[in-house]
Design an enzyme around this catalytic site. Structure first.
Site, mmCIF file in Angstrom:
data_model
loop_
_atom_site.group_PDB
_atom_site.id
_atom_site.type_symbol
_atom_site.label_atom_id
_atom_site.label_comp_id
_atom_site.label_asym_id
_atom_site.label_seq_id
_atom_site.Cartn_x
_atom_site.Cartn_y
_atom_site.Cartn_z
ATOM 1 N N SER A 157 9.941 11.211 -2.497
ATOM 2 C CA SER A 157 8.887 12.404 -2.439
ATOM 3 C C SER A 157 9.453 13.126 -1.194
ATOM 4 O O SER A 157 9.317 12.450 -0.240
ATOM 5 C CB SER A 157 7.484 11.963 -2.657
ATOM 6 O OG SER A 157 6.644 13.072 -2.238
ATOM 7 N N TYR A 189 -0.661 7.078 0.135
ATOM 8 C CA TYR A 189 0.402 7.070 -0.614
ATOM 9 C C TYR A 189 1.849 7.642 -0.224
ATOM 10 O O TYR A 189 2.650 7.008 -0.405
ATOM 11 C CB TYR A 189 -0.118 8.050 -1.780
ATOM 12 C CG TYR A 189 0.932 8.640 -2.481
ATOM 13 C CD1 TYR A 189 1.397 8.103 -3.664
ATOM 14 C CD2 TYR A 189 1.537 10.014 -2.231
ATOM 15 C CE1 TYR A 189 2.711 8.831 -4.100
ATOM 16 C CE2 TYR A 189 2.434 10.585 -2.921
ATOM 17 C CZ TYR A 189 3.237 9.830 -3.727
ATOM 18 O OH TYR A 189 4.393 10.308 -4.577
ATOM 19 N N LYS A 209 5.711 5.623 0.351
ATOM 20 C CA LYS A 209 6.915 6.261 -0.055
ATOM 21 C C LYS A 209 7.764 6.242 1.372
ATOM 22 O O LYS A 209 9.259 5.706 1.076
ATOM 23 C CB LYS A 209 7.034 7.823 -0.434
ATOM 24 C CG LYS A 209 6.007 7.818 -1.748
ATOM 25 C CD LYS A 209 7.231 7.397 -3.062
ATOM 26 C CE LYS A 209 6.256 7.347 -4.160
ATOM 27 N NZ LYS A 209 7.001 6.700 -5.221
HETATM 28 N N1 UFG Z 1 -3.619 23.323 -6.005
HETATM 29 C C1 UFG Z 1 -4.684 24.093 -6.226
HETATM 30 N N2 UFG Z 1 -5.593 23.906 -7.149
HETATM 31 C C2 UFG Z 1 -5.771 22.737 -7.801
HETATM 32 C C3 UFG Z 1 -4.491 21.777 -7.716
HETATM 33 C C4 UFG Z 1 -3.391 22.131 -6.477
HETATM 34 O O1 UFG Z 1 -4.561 25.330 -5.268
HETATM 35 O O2 UFG Z 1 -6.580 22.516 -8.781
HETATM 36 C C5 UFG Z 1 -2.577 23.884 -5.017
HETATM 37 C C6 UFG Z 1 -2.483 22.988 -3.644
HETATM 38 O O3 UFG Z 1 -3.432 23.199 -2.960
HETATM 39 C C7 UFG Z 1 -1.055 23.054 -3.424
HETATM 40 C C8 UFG Z 1 -0.273 23.376 -4.690
HETATM 41 O O4 UFG Z 1 -1.308 23.660 -5.561
HETATM 42 O O5 UFG Z 1 -0.970 24.070 -2.551
HETATM 43 C C9 UFG Z 1 0.319 22.030 -5.321
HETATM 44 O O6 UFG Z 1 -0.546 20.972 -5.591
HETATM 45 P P1 UFG Z 1 -0.284 19.797 -6.413
HETATM 46 O O7 UFG Z 1 -1.521 18.817 -6.059
HETATM 47 O O8 UFG Z 1 0.139 20.100 -7.575
HETATM 48 O O9 UFG Z 1 0.749 19.141 -5.698
HETATM 49 P P2 UFG Z 1 1.114 18.727 -4.067
HETATM 50 O O10 UFG Z 1 2.340 19.453 -3.261
HETATM 51 O O11 UFG Z 1 -0.100 18.707 -3.302
HETATM 52 O O12 UFG Z 1 1.404 17.226 -4.299
HETATM 53 C C10 UFG Z 1 2.772 16.724 -4.643
HETATM 54 C C11 UFG Z 1 2.732 15.595 -5.310
HETATM 55 C C12 UFG Z 1 2.410 14.306 -4.534
HETATM 56 C C13 UFG Z 1 3.453 14.545 -3.220
HETATM 57 C C14 UFG Z 1 3.431 15.891 -2.454
HETATM 58 C C15 UFG Z 1 4.195 16.125 -1.509
HETATM 59 O O13 UFG Z 1 1.634 15.532 -6.468
HETATM 60 O O14 UFG Z 1 2.620 13.258 -5.038
HETATM 61 O O15 UFG Z 1 3.674 16.800 -3.605
HETATM 62 O O16 UFG Z 1 4.018 16.927 -0.762
HETATM 63 F F1 UFG Z 1 2.992 13.375 -2.307
#
Ligand code: UFG
Length: 347
Positions: free
Chosen positions: A129, A154, A158
């Site tokens: 990741s 988590y 990785k």
């Molecule tokens: N977000 C929102 N509202 C929500 C969910 C997410 O605004 O309800 C935003 C988050 O703040 C972020 C973006 O949308 O800015 C993406 O969020 P995600 O949770 O979809 O994805 P992340 O980038 O946080 O996480 C992903 C994977 C993880 C991994 C990570 C690495 O889900 O497994 O990328 O950066 F660890």
């Protein structure tokens, strides 16, 4: 083409695993799935069959149990490679239950590595990741960027898994490894038969968007609009899951072409484009015709501000490039959500 090769897909009923299984079957591979169904549904096997005409062999086994791995290998002595997706993946849950994450994610990898060589298997694709980069100092981020201290157990699993793989090869084990660093996989298969199916309240952005639009969630919370980005919301490199799935087959084929030369390689898998949360919402509204109910709330602890991939290495070395854009990612996610909810009448 390796038309007769048999591949073990761990986590094959999960989100990325199911899409990769479909691509493997379409490209002539024979697939065996092992999945303990801790975060996926058995009916996905029927959906894979509906799409491809083939139902893969399936084991509801747990990779933390070495005997079960041994049994699979003894029943399928012709397995040539492993694509290892199975892992616990909820960032927040990992903070609350670190030991569960370390046990599941590390033990399953170690067990597979210890059992694959006696079984004569030498090719291994690992789901890593972009979380290993943390907030990179330079964007787009290349594979040479330093690995930063993980922000969650988590993320740490990785990083540790990558280290375990590197050390295993350095220690003389004759295996080939492709570690694939995913950016943010979203989207669903064009058939609308498989897609992301989170249990309970989704943690990730896109399932939360589609569940809000279909009426399961009242509103989407956008976590922060005061970041140092053009519109103030966080930026990610979203990649269509089908593009991602195809990269696994390319990586597998590359390893198999260098039979018996142990090597560790890693590749960024993204599109090379960053989109903000608000841009993702706009794309969804455009392709779905729905106005999304959302509001801006505080930042989510642990979120990085912005990241997107430099994909030059994957483009040049693997000869792979993501083809599908953000609108297609959102369109397919929405089609999957509608088809799934209508069929199961769960809302
Ligand atoms: N977000 C929102 N509202 C929500 C969910 C997410 O605004 O309800 C935003 C988050 O703040 C972020 C973006 O949308 O800015 C993406 O969020 P995600 O949770 O979809 O994805 P992340 O980038 O946080 O996480 C992903 C994977 C993880 C991994 C990570 C690495 O889900 O497994 O990328 O950066 F660890």
């Amino acid at each position: 083409m390796n038309t007769s090769s048999k591949i073990l897909v761990t986590g094959g009923t999960g989100y990325i695993g199911s899409h990769t299984t479909v691509e493997l079957i379409i490209q002539g591979y024979d697939v065996v799935i092992v999945d303990n169904l801790s975060n996926s549904e058995l009916f996905i096997l029927d959906r894979i069959e509906e799409i491809t005409g083939v139902k893969p062999a399936f084991y509801d086994y747990d990779l933390t149990n070495r005997n079960q791995i041994r049994q699979i290998f003894s029943e399928h002595p012709d397995i040539k490679g492993i694509i290892h997706f199975a892992a616990s993946k909820a960032v927040g849950e990992s903070v609350e239950k670190p030991l569960l994450y370390y046990r599941n994610n590390l033990n399953s990898l170690i067990n597979l590595l210890e059992e694959m060589q006696p079984a004569g298997i030498s090719h291994f694709v690992f789901s890593s990741s972009c979380t290993v980069y943390g907030q990179p100092d330079k964007l787009p981020v290349t594979e040479h960027a330093p690995v930063k201290p993980a922000l969650s157990p988590y993320g740490n699993t990785k990083k540790i898994c990558e280290d375990i793989l590197k050390d295993t090869i350095a220690g003389g084990k004759d295996i080939n490894v492709e570690a694939l660093r995913y950016f943010n996989p979203i989207g669903a298969h064009a058939s609308g038969l498989i897609g992301e199916l989170p249990r309970g309240i989704p943690n990730n952005l896109v399932p939360f968007i589609t569940q809000t639009a279909i009426g399961i969630r009242e509103e989407l919370k956008v976590f922060g609009d005061d970041y140092n980005t053009p519109d103030g919301s966080c930026i990610r490199d979203y990649i269509h899951v089908v593009d991602l799935a195809k990269a696994h087959i390319v990586a597998l084929r590359r390893m198999m072409a260098r039979e018996n030369k142990s090597k560790y390689e890693m590749f960024n898998l993204g599109t090379g484009n960053g989109y903000s949360v608000l841009e993702v919402i706009k794309s969804f509204e455009k392709v779905s015709g729905h106005q999304l109910n959302y509001k801006i709330v505080d930042r989510r602890p642990g979120d990085i501000e912005q990241i997107w991939a430099d994909t030059t290495l994957a483009n040049n070395e693997l000869g792979w490039k993501a083809e599908l854009g953000i609108d297609e990612m959102m369109r397919s996610s929405w089609e999957w959500e509608k088809k799934y909810r209508n069929a199961s009448k769960k809302y």
